[in-house]
Enzyme design. Structure first.
Site, short mmCIF file in Angstrom:
data_model
loop_
_atom_site.label_atom_id
_atom_site.label_comp_id
_atom_site.label_asym_id
_atom_site.label_seq_id
_atom_site.Cartn_x
_atom_site.Cartn_y
_atom_site.Cartn_z
N ILE A 172 4.99 0.35 4.11
CA ILE A 172 3.67 -0.09 3.69
C ILE A 172 3.68 -0.45 2.21
CG2 ILE A 172 2.67 1.48 5.39
CD1 ILE A 172 1.49 3.05 3.01
N SER A 173 2.69 -1.23 1.80
CA SER A 173 2.47 -1.59 0.40
C SER A 173 3.72 -2.27 -0.17
CB SER A 173 2.05 -0.35 -0.40
OG SER A 173 1.52 -0.70 -1.65
N ASN A 174 4.22 -1.83 -1.34
CA ASN A 174 5.40 -2.52 -1.85
C ASN A 174 6.66 -2.14 -1.08
OD1 ASN A 174 6.01 -0.03 -3.00
ND2 ASN A 174 5.51 -0.67 -5.09
N GLY A 226 6.50 -2.33 2.17
CA GLY A 226 6.41 -3.44 3.11
C GLY A 226 6.94 -4.73 2.52
#
Length: 742
Positions: free
Chosen positions: A343-345, A347
């Site tokens: 998820i997020s960075n 991802g």
């Protein structure tokens, strides 16, 4: 197509089994030098034949024999078995109940924690940091250790036995010194070497290697090995005043004693360190900000290294062990299913890995809210309803803009009921509005007009209307300022001694908020409690340039205004690096160019889920334009599905803080549910040949009720991802424009 791939892999697996049986027969179960040579030669020949027959499907690592990858630091590998009772891979022995408990795990001596104690505390904190831990919010029913992979809610605690292997990677940028990127592989006892699978869980934010443990959970439950990396960031700092550093297991040592085993040491020689401490005592250097390696440019490579390391770990355990210590690889890309996720960075790192995957290690991608960076000339557009949306800004661009405007925007009457607004210091936010007016950023003459103008500017720059209520809480918790400072340093490869834009990291406690030594307990536990992006674990952002003496940034005075305006000078300095022409600005601009993605996922199936209301990583600057870019680059070969979820935002954990952030619970559903569903869909596609869902908007139902006391979530609040959405929910391309329905 997926069925054809699956069938071809089954044939290759049978071919390998025949080869291994012949090799084992040749070995005769033992023997001396001569039989070993013959066995190795025959095994090599058998695999050379099979390799030539499956050239398209053998995607490396291509070596016949299992050798530790060259990027792994010699002597850094350490392996630990967990029984699934007293300790385990997913919950560190705490189980579902222990993770949810407000009572943190205990230490025999918290000032001198053991590696095992730090690991347990790190898993406790990192799991809780990424999901809503309340039963009403879905923990224990929609997700959590006790929820089986098929969604069945069990009465168990969800502990998972297995083996965990840690190591350092030298890095990927060819630097003179090792980058000591942490790699980790978890192999559950349920792993089946006859049907092997690997899931990546690259850390989110700037956290430790356990920073995506809640993503790794999905893989562990499937019986897959999970490949983690901290991607060159990390939670614990180099304490510059006392010259102590974190080690791979989170414990601390003096920098001299640690030597090359330090997870991070700021690149300062003895004279530089002494001069820095004399001028600015009691400061800290963090790896993401101060490694001077711009780690973001290599996040995809680090994720690929984690996969390659997983292959070594698995074959060391399950490979064919020949005489003289050789191990023949039985688990190879040709017979292993690999899904890149996080998820997020993290991802972003998974998408970057897929783009860089020349060895075809990755079969599919399933990520949530990725902070993916787009080139300025992407040649795509985004239209929601009938309105073209501003899109495609880089993370540094939109985050420094948020840092400039969000606190002022929080004072708008249009967001009077925003969750977390009570934590914004209204006087400081009003001063920020006035200073922005004085600097020519805003034009309105009244506070009300300035706040409305700041809110409108955010909307004009790509934030969706659904994000408006989130600006106040992000401003209150200094989210944009924290990210802006860390990324400015990282992208420009600034030294901690540069104090870029006048910022530093230090303890600055109340009531004076001046720099002071950090308490020993916070430092000892920071590998487990920190997020790597101060403010974190009692280390604050400090404004070195506050007139008189350095102060905590939040309460400091700007030199040009002499107001407590949340350091508008620092915010403008950070913003100015984006277009400036001095050495630091040009270095930052080069650093940004190194992080940009090209949209070519090499025809891999992929699913991106993103919350429409995300105010940290706005959909218009990440998932929406990246989807359009991928469709433009790959055309009819694109296999990317984009799932946009209404009533979802970036921080699921905030939903689980109803007494602090009442209103998150009534407005937002947990996006984590949809990451798990995306992973399920990718698994069904790759393993069973089922079609991927088409791109769509999933229309969820908020829990409603009273802020801080929302009713319990049910399946009705989180409808499934449709295989083929209704026309009014379909996301599609028209030329080079992504069309997203209202």
């Amino acid at each position: 197509m997926a069925r054809a791939i699956h069938s071809r892999r089954q044939a290759m697996r049978r071919l390998h089994v025949l080869g291994f049986a012949a090799a084992l027969t040749a070995c005769g179960g033992g023997g001396g030098d001569a039989p070993t040579v013959v066995a190795d030669a025959q095994a090599t020949a058998l695999h050379a034949d099979s390799d030539s027959a499956q050239a398209r499907d053998d995607r490396g690592p291509r070596g016949v024999f299992n050798r530790l990858p060259d990027f792994v630091v010699e002597g850094s590998v350490r392996s630990t078995d967990y029984d699934g009772s007293s300790d385990d891979l997913l919950t560190a022995g705490l189980g579902k109940s222990g993770l949810a408990s407000a009572a943190a795990p205990a230490f025999a001596n918290a000032l001198a924690p053991t590696a095992a104690e730090l690991r347990r505390f790190a898993i406790y904190n990192n799991y809780r940091a990424l999901v809503d831990m309340t039963a009403d919010g879905g923990y224990g029913t929609l997700y959590g250790p006790n929820v089986a992979v098929d969604g069945t809610v069990t009465n168990g605690e969800g502990r998972i036995a297995g083996t965990e292997v840690l190591a350092y990677s030298r890095g990927a940028d060819g630097g003179a010194s090792s980058q000591n990127v942490v790699l980790m592989v978890q192999v559950p006892v349920g792993f089946d070497p006859r049907r092997p699978c690997i899931v990546t869980a690259t850390s989110s934010g700037s956290r430790s290697v356990y920073g995506a443990i809640s993503t790794g959970e999905w893989g562990l439950k499937r019986g897959c090995a999970v490949a983690y990396t901290d991607k060159g960031t990390g939670a614990a700092p180099h304490d510059l005043m006392n010259d102590s550093v974190p080690l791979i297991d989170g414990t601390r040592a003096g920098a001299a004693a640690a030597g090359d085993a330090a997870q991070f040491r700021a690149p300062l020689d003895a004279a530089q360190l002494a001069a820095f401490n004399s001028a600015t005592p009691n400061r800290f250097a963090f790896k993401h900000a101060h490694s001077q390696r711009n780690p973001e440019k290599d996040w995809g490579r680090f994720t690929l290294q984690a996969i390659a390391f997983a292959y070594w770990v698995l074959n060391d355990r399950y490979g064919i062990h020949l005489p003289q210590g050789r191990v023949l690889r039985s688990i190879r890309p040709a017979n292993t299913l690999v899904i890149a996720s996080s998820i997020s960075n993290g991802g972003h790192a998974a998408l970057a890995a897929a783009e860089l995957d020349g060895d075809r290690l990755i079969d599919g991608v399933a990520v949530s809210e990725p902070s993916v960076e787009l080139p300025p000339d992407a040649g795509v557009a985004v239209r929601r309803g009938g309105v073209v949306r501003p899109s495609g800004k880089t993370l540094y661009d939109y985050t420094t803009l948020a840092n400039l405007l969000q606190s002022c925007a929080s004072q708008s009457a249009q967001v009077a009921d925003a969750p977390g607004k009570a934590f914004v210091v209204a006087a400081f936010a009003a001063n920020r509005c006035a200073s922005l007016k004085a600097k020519g950023v805003l034009g309105a003459d009244t506070l009300a007009g300035q706040a409305d103008e700041a809110l409108a500017l955010l909307a004009q720059n790509g934030w969706e209307p659904e994000s408006a209520a989130l600006h106040a809480s992000l401003a209150a918790f200094e989210v944009a300022s924290a990210v802006s400072v860390t990324y400015a340093n990282a992208l420009s490869r600034a030294s901690v001694a540069d104090a870029l834009c006048g910022y530093s990291f230090a303890a600055a406690p109340a009531p004076g908020y001046t720099v002071a030594p950090l308490d020993n307990l916070s430092l000892a536990l920071m590998a487990a409690t920190g997020n790597g992006v101060p403010p974190s674990s009692n280390v604050q952002l400090v404004n070195n340039l506050s007139p008189g003496l350095p102060l905590r940034d939040l309460v400091s005075f700007s030199p040009s205004t002499l107001r407590q305006d949340l350091n508008v000078d620092g915010a403008l300095c950070l913003r100015g690096l984006l277009t400036g022409s001095d050495a630091s600005a040009l270095a930052l601009q080069r650093g940004i160019r190194e992080t940009l993605r090209n949209g070519n996922l090499q025809r891999k199936p992929a699913i991106i889920v993103h919350g429409r209301a995300d105010a940290l990583i706005p959909v218009n600057h990440s998932s929406r334009p990246y989807t359009a870019l991928n469709k433009r680059v790959e055309g009819r070969h694109s296999q990317l599905s984009y799932i946009e979820v209404t009533n979802a935002q970036h921080f699921d954990s905030f939903i689980g803080l109803p007494t602090l952030l009442g209103g998150y619970d009534t407005r937002y559903i947990p996006l984590h549910v949809y990451l798990n569903r995306a992973l399920d869909a990718m698994w069904d596609h790759l393993r069973h040949g089922k079609p991927l869902p088409e791109s769509q908007v999933v229309r969820t139902v908020p829990r409603g009720g009273t802020p801080g006391a929302a009713p319990a979530i049910t399946q009705a609040n989180v409808p499934p991802i449709a295989r083929r959405p209704a026309a009014e929910n379909a996301i599609r391309m028209q030329g080079d424009t992504l069309l997203v329905p209202d």
